[in-house]
Scaffold this motif. Structure first.
Motif, mmCIF file in Angstrom:
data_model
loop_
_atom_site.group_PDB
_atom_site.id
_atom_site.type_symbol
_atom_site.label_atom_id
_atom_site.label_comp_id
_atom_site.label_asym_id
_atom_site.label_seq_id
_atom_site.Cartn_x
_atom_site.Cartn_y
_atom_site.Cartn_z
ATOM 1 N N LEU A 84 0.827 -1.208 0.000
ATOM 2 C CA LEU A 84 0.000 0.000 0.000
ATOM 3 C C LEU A 84 0.862 1.259 0.000
ATOM 4 O O LEU A 84 0.559 2.235 -0.695
ATOM 5 N N ARG A 85 1.921 1.221 0.770
ATOM 6 C CA ARG A 85 2.800 2.394 0.868
ATOM 7 C C ARG A 85 3.398 2.736 -0.497
ATOM 8 O O ARG A 85 3.419 3.910 -0.892
ATOM 9 N N TYR A 86 3.853 1.724 -1.221
ATOM 10 C CA TYR A 86 4.553 2.003 -2.478
ATOM 11 C C TYR A 86 3.618 2.068 -3.680
ATOM 12 O O TYR A 86 3.934 2.745 -4.667
ATOM 13 N N LYS A 88 0.984 3.663 -3.464
ATOM 14 C CA LYS A 88 0.562 5.063 -3.374
ATOM 15 C C LYS A 88 1.432 5.930 -4.268
ATOM 16 O O LYS A 88 0.941 6.867 -4.914
ATOM 17 N N ARG A 89 2.721 5.612 -4.337
ATOM 18 C CA ARG A 89 3.619 6.355 -5.220
ATOM 19 C C ARG A 89 3.278 6.093 -6.688
ATOM 20 O O ARG A 89 3.373 6.993 -7.527
ATOM 21 N N VAL A 90 2.883 4.856 -6.980
ATOM 22 C CA VAL A 90 2.476 4.508 -8.347
ATOM 23 C C VAL A 90 1.219 5.289 -8.724
ATOM 24 O O VAL A 90 1.108 5.832 -9.829
ATOM 25 N N ARG A 91 0.282 5.381 -7.798
ATOM 26 C CA ARG A 91 -0.966 6.124 -8.050
ATOM 27 C C ARG A 91 -0.679 7.611 -8.276
ATOM 28 O O ARG A 91 -1.272 8.244 -9.153
ATOM 29 N N MET A 92 0.231 8.154 -7.489
ATOM 30 C CA MET A 92 0.579 9.566 -7.644
ATOM 31 C C MET A 92 1.171 9.837 -9.026
ATOM 32 O O MET A 92 0.940 10.885 -9.629
ATOM 33 N N ALA A 93 1.939 8.878 -9.519
ATOM 34 C CA ALA A 93 2.601 9.069 -10.812
ATOM 35 C C ALA A 93 1.660 8.861 -11.985
ATOM 36 O O ALA A 93 1.685 9.623 -12.961
ATOM 37 N N GLU A 117 18.232 9.221 -5.648
ATOM 38 C CA GLU A 117 18.470 9.565 -4.247
ATOM 39 C C GLU A 117 18.065 8.444 -3.294
ATOM 40 O O GLU A 117 18.668 8.290 -2.235
ATOM 41 N N LYS A 118 17.054 7.661 -3.701
ATOM 42 C CA LYS A 118 16.557 6.609 -2.813
ATOM 43 C C LYS A 118 16.405 5.293 -3.591
ATOM 44 O O LYS A 118 15.294 4.895 -3.955
ATOM 45 N N PRO A 119 17.503 4.611 -3.859
ATOM 46 C CA PRO A 119 17.426 3.371 -4.639
ATOM 47 C C PRO A 119 16.585 2.290 -3.979
ATOM 48 O O PRO A 119 15.887 1.535 -4.668
ATOM 49 N N ALA A 120 16.614 2.226 -2.657
ATOM 50 C CA ALA A 120 15.813 1.199 -1.970
ATOM 51 C C ALA A 120 14.324 1.459 -2.173
ATOM 52 O O ALA A 120 13.546 0.515 -2.397
ATOM 53 N N SER A 121 13.909 2.723 -2.115
ATOM 54 C CA SER A 121 12.504 3.060 -2.344
ATOM 55 C C SER A 121 12.094 2.715 -3.772
ATOM 56 O O SER A 121 10.999 2.204 -4.018
ATOM 57 N N ALA A 122 12.965 3.006 -4.734
ATOM 58 C CA ALA A 122 12.672 2.676 -6.123
ATOM 59 C C ALA A 122 12.486 1.175 -6.292
ATOM 60 O O ALA A 122 11.557 0.721 -6.981
ATOM 61 N N ASN A 123 13.338 0.402 -5.660
ATOM 62 C CA ASN A 123 13.217 -1.059 -5.747
ATOM 63 C C ASN A 123 11.917 -1.546 -5.124
ATOM 64 O O ASN A 123 11.271 -2.473 -5.632
ATOM 65 N N ASN A 124 11.512 -0.938 -4.016
ATOM 66 C CA ASN A 124 10.266 -1.338 -3.362
ATOM 67 C C ASN A 124 9.048 -0.997 -4.223
ATOM 68 O O ASN A 124 8.071 -1.748 -4.266
ATOM 69 N N LEU A 126 9.049 -0.904 -7.467
ATOM 70 C CA LEU A 126 9.049 -1.893 -8.546
ATOM 71 C C LEU A 126 8.493 -3.236 -8.057
ATOM 72 O O LEU A 126 7.730 -3.893 -8.767
ATOM 73 N N ASP A 127 8.845 -3.641 -6.848
ATOM 74 C CA ASP A 127 8.319 -4.890 -6.287
ATOM 75 C C ASP A 127 6.797 -4.855 -6.203
ATOM 76 O O ASP A 127 6.110 -5.817 -6.580
ATOM 77 N N ALA A 128 6.254 -3.759 -5.655
ATOM 78 C CA ALA A 128 4.801 -3.646 -5.502
ATOM 79 C C ALA A 128 4.102 -3.612 -6.854
ATOM 80 O O ALA A 128 3.054 -4.241 -7.043
ATOM 81 N N LEU A 129 4.679 -2.889 -7.796
ATOM 82 C CA LEU A 129 4.078 -2.803 -9.129
ATOM 83 C C LEU A 129 4.126 -4.153 -9.832
ATOM 84 O O LEU A 129 3.150 -4.554 -10.491
ATOM 85 N N LYS A 130 5.223 -4.871 -9.713
ATOM 86 C CA LYS A 130 5.335 -6.209 -10.313
ATOM 87 C C LYS A 130 4.276 -7.148 -9.740
ATOM 88 O O LYS A 130 3.635 -7.917 -10.473
ATOM 89 N N ALA A 131 4.086 -7.103 -8.415
ATOM 90 C CA ALA A 131 3.096 -7.979 -7.782
ATOM 91 C C ALA A 131 1.699 -7.685 -8.315
ATOM 92 O O ALA A 131 0.926 -8.608 -8.612
#
Length: 351
Positions: A84-86, A88-93, A117-124, A126-131
């Protein structure tokens, strides 16, 4: 649809033909009956598959979240919160973008923007979007291509740092009761806190502990190492988890992850040696222990339940040290054989 109240909390379920001989499966619904996701879940449980519009990315996210209660492989609450957290970033975009119009180039651009600036956030993200995309494709036919195809994660770091020898010794000397049990279980099985708090005598099978991990669904078989076996000999044989709370009104009840963290933080505050130590670091210690005993990454993966890639990251802490030590030994052997001049002589020659 029926409503159950347990321990002051409301739970909602849908069950076709409830109370009859032909009752269908009971499906858990979202907690908020006023939310669109709740009624979308009701309609999906009724077989009305078109109830949730999925032509936009925002609609697809809503449909995915609404479908969670009925997924064959349940998502742990922590995984749900993470997605849900990540998402939300997909929805914003791209919330209003037509789902079929999302392409890998769009995902790649977002990854590069956030990952700078935040590679870990970017990876997360991508994980949520892939799922979500994996769920939407296939027989559901809500999405006909994979917008994450070819998008690669940022190279991760080395993972959580293992506890230092001084930190391990500090814990050995100061941890008592349930906190000590949690520590030795984490250190010698390499499991997450969310799994450590669930382990009990019923999980022990001879000299191993097989378990289904709560977060990942992986099924490692943890050997009971000698140090852990010695500790377990002093633990009473009883049903339920090894770890029970020891104080307050919840004394005698199992821990939650947050409650165990609270106990750890209270003790850590009085032990400066433990600054920077976190539970997850003990997973690295477990991997390193097995590596030093000559186990391969695949074998360690089977015992700890981490991916081979993550095992390799954790073991780099030990591998670098081993390489350095081997180099020093080799130099000393060559010096002793007379093939290499001692470092002291070389320094004097250079003066």
């Amino acid at each position: 649809m029926h409503w159950v109240t347990s321990k002051g909390k409301d739970y909602f379920y849908y069950q076709e033909g409830r109370g009859t001989a032909h009752a269908g499966p009971r499906i858990r619904l979202p907690d908020d009956p006023h939310s669109p996701a709740f009624w979308a879940a009701v309609q999906q449980a009724q077989g009305i598959n078109d109830a949730v519009p999925t032509d936009t990315i925002g609609g697809l996210i809503d449909a995915y979240v609404a479908a969670w209660p009925g997924l064959p492989r349940k998502l742990a609450p922590s995984t749900q919160a993470h997605y849900l957290r990540y998402l939300k970033r997909v929805r914003m975009a791209w919330g209003s973008l037509r789902a079929e119009d999302l392409r890998p180039k769009h995902v790649q651009a977002l990854m590069e923007k956030i990952g700078a600036e935040k590679p870990a956030s970017a990876n997360n993200i991508l994980d949520a979007l892939k799922a979500m995309c994996n769920w939407a494709r296939g027989p559901r036919e809500l999405l006909h291509h994979d917008p994450t195809h070819g998008v690669v994660k940022f190279t991760g770091g080395e993972g959580f740092k293992p506890w230092t020898p001084a930190q391990l010794q500090c814990a050995d000397d100061n941890f008592t009761g349930a906190l000590r049990r949690a520590y030795v279980l984490g250190r010698y099985t390499g499991q997450r806190v969310s799994d450590v708090i669930r382990l009990g005598w019923n999980d022990v099978d001879g000299d191993v502990i097989p378990l289904r991990q709560k977060k990942s669904g992986a099924f490692p078989v943890c050997p009971i190492l000698p140090e852990l076996e010695q500790e377990m000999r002093t633990w009473e044989k009883r049903p339920g988890p090894f770890l029970l709370q020891e104080r307050g009104r919840n004394a005698g009840k199992p821990f939650t992850t947050n409650q165990l963290w609270k106990v750890f933080n209270e003790v850590r505050a009085d032990l400066p040696e433990l600054e920077g130590a976190v539970w997850h670091g003990l997973r690295a210690n477990a991997c390193i222990r097995h590596r030093l005993e000559g186990k391969t990454a695949m074998q360690i993966s089977d015992m700890v339940g981490l991916s081979v890639e993550m095992v390799e990251r954790y073991c780099r802490h030990a591998d670098r040290k081993a390489v350095a030590q081997a180099t020093v030994r080799e130099l000393r052997e060559r010096q002793n054989s007379g093939n290499v001049k001692p470092l002291k002589n070389l320094q004097q020659k250079g003066k």
